[in-house]
Structure formats: structure tokens, C-alpha cells
Write a protein that holds these residues in place. Structure first.
Motif, PDB file in Angstrom:
ATOM      1  N   LEU A   6       0.155  -7.668   0.066  1.00  0.00           N
ATOM      2  CA  LEU A   6      -0.169  -7.183   1.404  1.00  0.00           C
ATOM      3  C   LEU A   6       1.030  -7.319   2.337  1.00  0.00           C
ATOM      4  N   LEU A 143      -4.637  -1.573   0.215  1.00  0.00           N
ATOM      5  CA  LEU A 143      -3.661  -2.234   1.068  1.00  0.00           C
ATOM      6  C   LEU A 143      -2.351  -2.522   0.338  1.00  0.00           C
ATOM      7  N   SER A 144      -2.427  -2.694  -0.980  1.00  0.00           N
ATOM      8  CA  SER A 144      -1.221  -3.012  -1.752  1.00  0.00           C
ATOM      9  C   SER A 144      -0.454  -1.770  -2.205  1.00  0.00           C
TER      10      SER A 144
END
Length: 287
Positions: A6, A143-144
């Protein structure tokens, strides 16, 4: 362990702002907007097809998958319609781990294994999805994605003669900046996160291997330990028979999946512990 992904996703977007404020705003807007749409069925299907390189099963394949999948979901006590099984084209016993409602199985396992052993492989694949709710795992993976795409770009650049020099120059400058920050602000969590990029080539494959073996143990807890051991043992035998002069694979620190012999030994140890804890005799049926 998701925190470095993240952090580097955010840093990847911020890095664009060093060159163009307009590009930074566009990328940030697209990233935020895509977060709203990631939970739609079409978005996850796009992720499965384009990012994980999976395909939907044919009617014939569905007829083969359905009984095994129903049996596995019954053993796990979940609704079979909660997930969708996709096909990964590959010679491995198990497919790369996925998130959300997407479960992947290799076409080798689908077309080669008897139903009980196919159930064991599907139990392993399902185990990847039992730790977190599908929407949570999908959101964390989304998100990654900026960090993962940055890694893809860096690996592609390192394979090109000219861009390799540019990539290494950028890495050297950023590394120097990290050590200056370390010297000025002392060692803190910011430094740990920045240094995580150097440990990623070792840490990420290790985490992947750990996740695969954890899924093996979960499949054993669901009652599929012995059939899964048979799969790993049979896969090594099948490779030896199909390729004269074949030698067992050698372990590499960058491997994302443990080799079958290591997984077999680890799973056998886990089965012995289960047998000792339940006072049941331990045995492995011949395939």
C-alpha cells in the motif's frame, strides 16, 4: 504484510507528480474512480482475464468442475455460488493465488486428476479465500495494483539495454535519498517502508510460498490432506515419465510456489500432527 504494498502504491502515484502535476492528477483521479468500480462483476472479470491471465471454463470443463466444487464447498460449509472458478493455462498442480470471488484451477489438474484429487486441489485454491471476505481481499489487492504495475515496468526496463541504465540510475538516486533520510531523521517506520523495496524481491516470493503451504494445510484440515499428498507425489512421477533425463526442480529464492517435493514433505508433517492430536493412525493411501 500488505502495508509495504500500500505504501509503494501511494509512492508510485506520488512519483509521477515529480514530472507532471497534470499527469499526477489524472492518474490519482483514475485510481480513485477505479476503486468505486472494482466491486462490479465486470471489473473483477477484467482483472481475472487481463491481469491473472485466466479464462472462463467451457461447458465441458464446468461439467467436470461442478461435482468436485460442490463437494469442497460442502466440506468447508460455504455457498458454492459465492465464488467463480476460472481456468489457468499451466502445467502446475496449483494455480497462482487470486482474490475476491475468483478461484483459479490449472487445466493440468482439471484434465489429469481423478475427482477426489481434483477436489483436493480445489480445496487448496478455496483456502486462499477463507482468511478474508472476498470484498476486503479484492479491495486490498486493488490498492496494491499501482505498486505491482510499477514492478512490472521496472522488470521490463531491466531487460532493455538502454532503459536498464536509466532504471538503475533512478534506483541509485532513490537509495541514496533513503540513507540520507535515515541519517537525518534516525531509523523509523518511514525508513523501514522505503527499504522494503530492496527486500521485496526476496520477501514477496517468500510470502507467496508461505501462503501456498498455508493453503495446503487448510485443505488438509478440510479432509483433503492425503489426496493432496498424492497429487504432489504423482506430479513428480508424471514429469519423470514424460521427460527422459528429467531431474527434480531446484529451489530458487525467487520462486513464488514451493516445489512439489517440499510441499509434499511439509504436508505429510502436518498430517502427522493432525493424527497425533486426534489420536488417529496416520497413513498415506497409494495413488
Amino acid at each position: 504484510m500488505a502495508l509495504p504494498w500500500l505504501w509503494w502504491s501511494w509512492m508510485s502515484i506520488q512519483f509521477i507528480g515529480l514530472f507532471s502535476t497534470t499527469a499526477y492528477r489524472v492518474v490519482l483521479t483514475v485510481a480513485l474512480a477505479s476503486g468505486v468500480g472494482i466491486f462490479f462483476h465486470q471489473a473483477e472479470s477484467f482483472l481475472a482475464a487481463k491481469w491473472w491471465r485466466l479464462r472462463e471454463p467451457s461447458d465441458q470443463e464446468l461439467a467436470r468442475i461442478a461435482p468436485a466444487w460442490l463437494a469442497v464447498c460442502h466440506a468447508a460449509g460455504i455457498d458454492p455460488g459465492r465464488f467463480r472458478v476460472w481456468i489457468h493455462e499451466g502445467p502446475e498442480t496449483t494455480a497462482p493465488a487470486t482474490v475476491g470471488r475468483t478461484v483459479a484451477v490449472t487445466n493440468w489438474s482439471l484434465y489429469t486428476l481423478p475427482q477426489r484429487n481434483l477436489e483436493a486441489v480445489l480445496a487448496h485454491e478455496l483456502a486462499h479465500h477463507l482468511a478474508l471476505p472476498p470484498k476486503v481481499s479484492l479491495f486490498l489487492y486493488w490498492l496494491s495494483l499501482p505498486a505491482r504495475m510499477t514492478g512490472v515496468v521496472l522488470r521490463a526496463g531491466l531487460r532493455h539495454d538502454f532503459w536498464k541504465k536509466v532504471v538503475w540510475a533512478v534506483i541509485a538516486i532513490l537509495s541514496f535519498g533513503v540513507f540520507v533520510l535515515w541519517f537525518v531523521t534516525e531509523f523509523d517506520y518511514h525508513t523501514v517502508l522505503l527499504l522494503s523495496a530492496w527486500s521485496a524481491p526476496l520477501l514477496v516470493p517468500w510470502l507467496s510460498r508461505h501462503g501456498e503451504q498455508a493453503a495446503d494445510r487448510t485443505a488438509a484440515d478440510l479432509g483433503y490432506g492425503t489426496p493432496l499428498v498424492e497429487v504432489f507425489a504423482g506430479r513428480e512421477f508424471h514429469r519423470a515419465q514424460s521427460a527422459p533425463g528429467w531431474r527434480p526442480e531446484r529451489f530458487g529464492v525467487g520462486d513464488t510456489q514451493p516445489i512439489e517435493t517440499r510441499r509434499q514433505r511439509a504436508l505429510e508433517k502436518h498430517l502427522k500432527k493432525l493424527a497425533e492430536s486426534t489420536h488417529q493412525p496416520y497413513r498415506i493411501d497409494s495413488a
